[in-house]
Scaffold this motif. Sequence first.
Motif, short mmCIF file in Angstrom:
data_model
loop_
_atom_site.label_atom_id
_atom_site.label_comp_id
_atom_site.label_asym_id
_atom_site.label_seq_id
_atom_site.Cartn_x
_atom_site.Cartn_y
_atom_site.Cartn_z
N ARG A 281 0.72 -1.04 0.15
CA ARG A 281 0.00 -0.06 -0.08
C ARG A 281 0.66 1.42 -0.07
NH1 ARG A 281 -2.48 3.94 -0.33
NH2 ARG A 281 -4.42 4.60 0.60
N PHE A 282 1.98 1.17 0.46
CA PHE A 282 2.85 2.34 0.84
C PHE A 282 4.19 2.02 0.44
CE2 PHE A 282 -0.45 2.96 4.21
CZ PHE A 282 -0.87 4.11 3.65
N PRO A 283 4.44 2.03 -0.97
CA PRO A 283 5.81 1.91 -1.45
C PRO A 283 6.76 2.98 -0.97
CG PRO A 283 4.52 2.34 -3.34
CD PRO A 283 3.39 2.09 -1.99
N ARG A 284 8.07 2.82 -1.14
CA ARG A 284 8.86 3.86 -0.66
C ARG A 284 8.63 5.20 -1.49
NH1 ARG A 284 11.38 2.54 3.59
NH2 ARG A 284 12.63 0.63 3.69
N LEU A 285 8.64 6.20 -0.41
CA LEU A 285 8.10 7.66 -0.91
C LEU A 285 9.08 8.43 -0.43
CD1 LEU A 285 4.45 7.17 0.66
CD2 LEU A 285 4.91 6.78 -1.81
N ASP A 286 8.91 9.69 -0.96
CA ASP A 286 9.95 10.67 -0.56
C ASP A 286 9.22 11.37 0.65
OD1 ASP A 286 7.99 13.22 -1.18
OD2 ASP A 286 8.48 12.89 -3.17
N PHE A 287 10.06 12.04 1.36
CA PHE A 287 9.85 12.55 2.74
C PHE A 287 8.60 13.27 2.82
CE2 PHE A 287 10.60 15.45 6.52
CZ PHE A 287 10.30 14.61 7.31
N ASP A 288 8.30 14.30 1.81
CA ASP A 288 7.37 15.06 1.85
C ASP A 288 5.95 14.35 1.63
OD1 ASP A 288 8.59 17.62 2.15
OD2 ASP A 288 8.79 17.78 0.07
N ILE A 289 5.86 13.38 0.85
CA ILE A 289 4.56 12.53 0.68
C ILE A 289 4.51 11.61 1.85
CG2 ILE A 289 3.68 10.72 -0.50
CD1 ILE A 289 4.90 11.76 -3.01
N LEU A 290 5.66 11.17 2.51
CA LEU A 290 5.43 10.32 3.79
C LEU A 290 4.76 11.05 4.94
CD1 LEU A 290 6.12 7.79 5.39
CD2 LEU A 290 8.69 8.93 5.63
N ARG A 291 5.10 12.23 4.97
CA ARG A 291 4.30 13.20 6.13
C ARG A 291 2.98 13.26 5.62
NH1 ARG A 291 4.98 17.97 6.98
NH2 ARG A 291 5.71 18.16 9.28
N GLN A 292 2.59 13.28 4.57
CA GLN A 292 1.29 13.37 4.47
C GLN A 292 0.61 12.08 4.96
OE1 GLN A 292 0.47 14.49 0.22
NE2 GLN A 292 2.16 15.98 0.05
N HIS A 293 1.04 11.12 4.59
CA HIS A 293 0.52 9.68 5.00
C HIS A 293 0.51 9.62 6.38
CE1 HIS A 293 -0.25 8.06 0.77
NE2 HIS A 293 0.87 8.05 0.70
N ALA A 294 1.58 10.00 7.06
CA ALA A 294 1.75 9.91 8.57
C ALA A 294 0.87 10.98 9.19
CB ALA A 294 3.20 10.32 8.87
N THR A 295 0.60 11.77 8.71
CA THR A 295 -0.52 12.78 9.40
C THR A 295 -1.91 12.28 9.15
OG1 THR A 295 0.43 14.73 8.42
CG2 THR A 295 -1.72 14.88 8.86
N GLU A 296 -2.14 11.28 8.16
CA GLU A 296 -3.40 10.62 8.35
C GLU A 296 -3.40 9.52 9.41
OE1 GLU A 296 -5.85 9.15 4.59
OE2 GLU A 296 -4.94 7.25 5.20
N TRP A 297 -2.38 8.73 9.24
CA TRP A 297 -2.15 7.70 10.36
C TRP A 297 -2.28 8.19 11.49
CZ3 TRP A 297 3.45 6.22 8.12
CH2 TRP A 297 3.16 5.72 6.85
N ARG A 298 -1.80 9.26 12.04
CA ARG A 298 -1.95 9.87 13.35
C ARG A 298 -3.27 10.34 13.62
NH1 ARG A 298 1.35 15.09 14.10
NH2 ARG A 298 -0.22 15.77 12.72
N GLU A 299 -4.19 10.87 12.49
CA GLU A 299 -5.42 11.05 12.66
C GLU A 299 -6.32 9.98 12.97
OE1 GLU A 299 -6.89 13.22 9.14
OE2 GLU A 299 -5.68 15.07 9.80
N PHE A 300 -5.98 8.77 12.30
CA PHE A 300 -6.81 7.69 12.58
C PHE A 300 -6.56 7.01 13.83
CE2 PHE A 300 -8.20 8.09 8.23
CZ PHE A 300 -9.60 7.56 8.13
N SER A 301 -5.25 6.97 14.36
CA SER A 301 -4.79 6.50 15.74
C SER A 301 -5.60 7.39 16.84
CB SER A 301 -3.32 6.73 15.90
OG SER A 301 -3.11 8.07 16.16
N GLU A 302 -5.80 8.53 16.58
CA GLU A 302 -6.77 9.52 17.56
C GLU A 302 -8.36 8.96 17.43
OE1 GLU A 302 -6.48 13.28 16.14
OE2 GLU A 302 -4.27 13.65 16.67
N VAL A 303 -8.75 8.46 16.14
CA VAL A 303 -10.03 7.86 16.04
C VAL A 303 -10.05 6.56 16.90
CG1 VAL A 303 -11.72 6.83 14.57
CG2 VAL A 303 -10.80 8.91 13.99
N TYR A 304 -8.96 5.73 16.79
CA TYR A 304 -8.96 4.37 17.36
C TYR A 304 -9.13 4.42 18.99
CZ TYR A 304 -7.76 -0.58 16.83
OH TYR A 304 -7.88 -1.67 16.93
#
Length: 672
Positions: A281-304
């Motif tokens: 789902r998440f192949p190797r990404l550059d740092f800026d795109i990684l931060r975007q995905h990580a922002t979503e991961w953090r949001e859903f961890s708050e939901v969890y």
Amino acid sequence: MSAATNVDATAVNTIRWLSAAETSIVVPVYQRQYRWDIGGCEKLLADIRAVADAGERQTHFIGSILSTANSDAAHDGAGELVLIDGQQRVTTIMLLIAALQHSVQQANPDLAAELRKVLVRAAEPSRTKLLPHREWAQVYESVVLDQRPADVESRESRFDDNYAFFRSQVPADEVPRIWQGLQRLEHVSITLGADANAQQTFESLNSTGEPLRDHELIHNYVLMGLSHAEQLEIEDAFWLPIEENTGESIATFWRHYMVMTTGREIDTGDGRGVYDTFRNRFPRLDFDILRQHATEWREFSEVYRALLDPSTVADEQVARQLGYVNTFGRAMYPLIMRAYHDYVRANTDKNTFIATLENVQSLLIRRTAVGLTTNRLVARLCRARQHGADRLANAIARITPSDDRVRVALKYGALPHPAYVLGRLAEVDTLEGFDVEHVFPLAPANDWTGDGEQQWSEYSEDEQNSHRALAETLGNLTLLEEPLAERVLDSSFPEKRTSAYAKSALAATRELTETDAWGTAAIADRTARLTIQFLKVWAKPATVDIDDDGLTPILDAQRRRGWPLGWEREFEYVEYRGEHWEVYDVKYLFNRIFKRLWADSRDAVVAFSARRGGPIFEAMSWKGHWDELDESHFLYMGWDSRYMLTAVQGVLEEAGIASEVFVKYSYIGAAM
């Protein structure tokens, strides 16, 4: 600092190490048999393709390979290395290179010669550089040297299977690309001296501590390749908040998150299903795109975090509904995570979110009541929700048992999750301080009586059995305050009626005082009355679809590696776009699906096969199990169960009809 004298560890390029003229490797007698399956080969090939397409300075680390010099004087093996750890990887790489070499030996003899240097000994071209255990060395060499006997089709060998897989997956024009990726593999070569303890070193490499878990692998994967400053930013801004929000449930969070985002069930039997899904789902990404995905991961961890602890939710009604779901519905978190995320960000309103939670509870409690499984349901619902609330309601309704089925189940069957059900029927805010009370006790004393006259010992055997059969049904259960329940534990009905039920604060329990005698007729009558209320509280969404009786969408079918015991009767039948197929196993399903789509949707099959490198080929290019589609197209049938089912799912998605194909598992399939 003193240097080690008995261990030499060096980071090396794997292909250069194997190609060196002095490299000859022997697999010792005590090594286990070669056992890599198609899944492992598929992952290796994917890694090689990924590193081939990366930058020129990119490499791929395959771990450590442990060996020692061959000290067996009786064996003519001067200069040979005895392979202590790494047999599976080295053998698989050799099979891949053999497949590449045989594919291009006519069209590109220079490249074929370069590949052959890895496979055979410079001084003895008739001998392979890797010599497996003597019991299967002949089979291995016949594959690598392309000297397989005529009866190879009847031979069961992982060497043959994996070679055929690589041969099918890498067309001749892709060989240079794969060879480029292979040349970027690296490993740590650990060579033991004469006085080193090989067994102790092997155990230190493989048995110290526990293997990394999925979330730990994800953590390493996310941070690997970043600069130190970037690693610190991701760790502090994203990963640590995720750990704090999910706590001990972090592994489950990642599994639920991946089901939510992919809409596919994740098989975790091999222990790395979540991590492998994450990597895809998440192949190797550059740092800026990684931060975007990580922002979503953090949001859903708050939901969890809110789902795990509904007391943190401000809205009382929402908190109460989330608490209900936690009683028995945590497997539905992937669906509820997305719904709650949309609710808190005002993408959906509160009523829509509550309706989703109510429908989920109705689905689970009804299926449990009638004896249907609640496993492997959530992915299909996540897929439906992507198309809107109405599609989700229809998807839930399709797999929710009808009122008639539930009515019969409640009349004769044990009530599932009785405290939860009785609490909602009684409209209590909390179950704290209440017990589930059996009006007719599970183990009545001889002097128990339901009418104050006839004692239990005087009941006939049939009367006693009919009472016991209804003891855990809805009509025989009620909620009762703990002090009152302790006071009348196992008492006769007349005493319970006056000493406990009449004093309860719950109207549903006080109603029992209106009954003069307690027996099977009273239980049946109360079950019928409460069932009407049950069907209103846990209503089935209105829909024209029918109850599917446990059919599983093909996309949610369980992918099993190898050919597990009982695979020939895994399915009871298959429903293909309304047709009933007497198909009982994955191999037959694979064959029939591809043949049917070859007739109905040939363009989709061709596109899928071209992208995946099979299973349709223009010639039977190697020995194995084939089926002819027409004069110039052939279906290769030589893969294991998991790979075949994955191919079936993929080609049905390519054809756009995956949602119209279902399997019904047999008793054997459900137990596998």
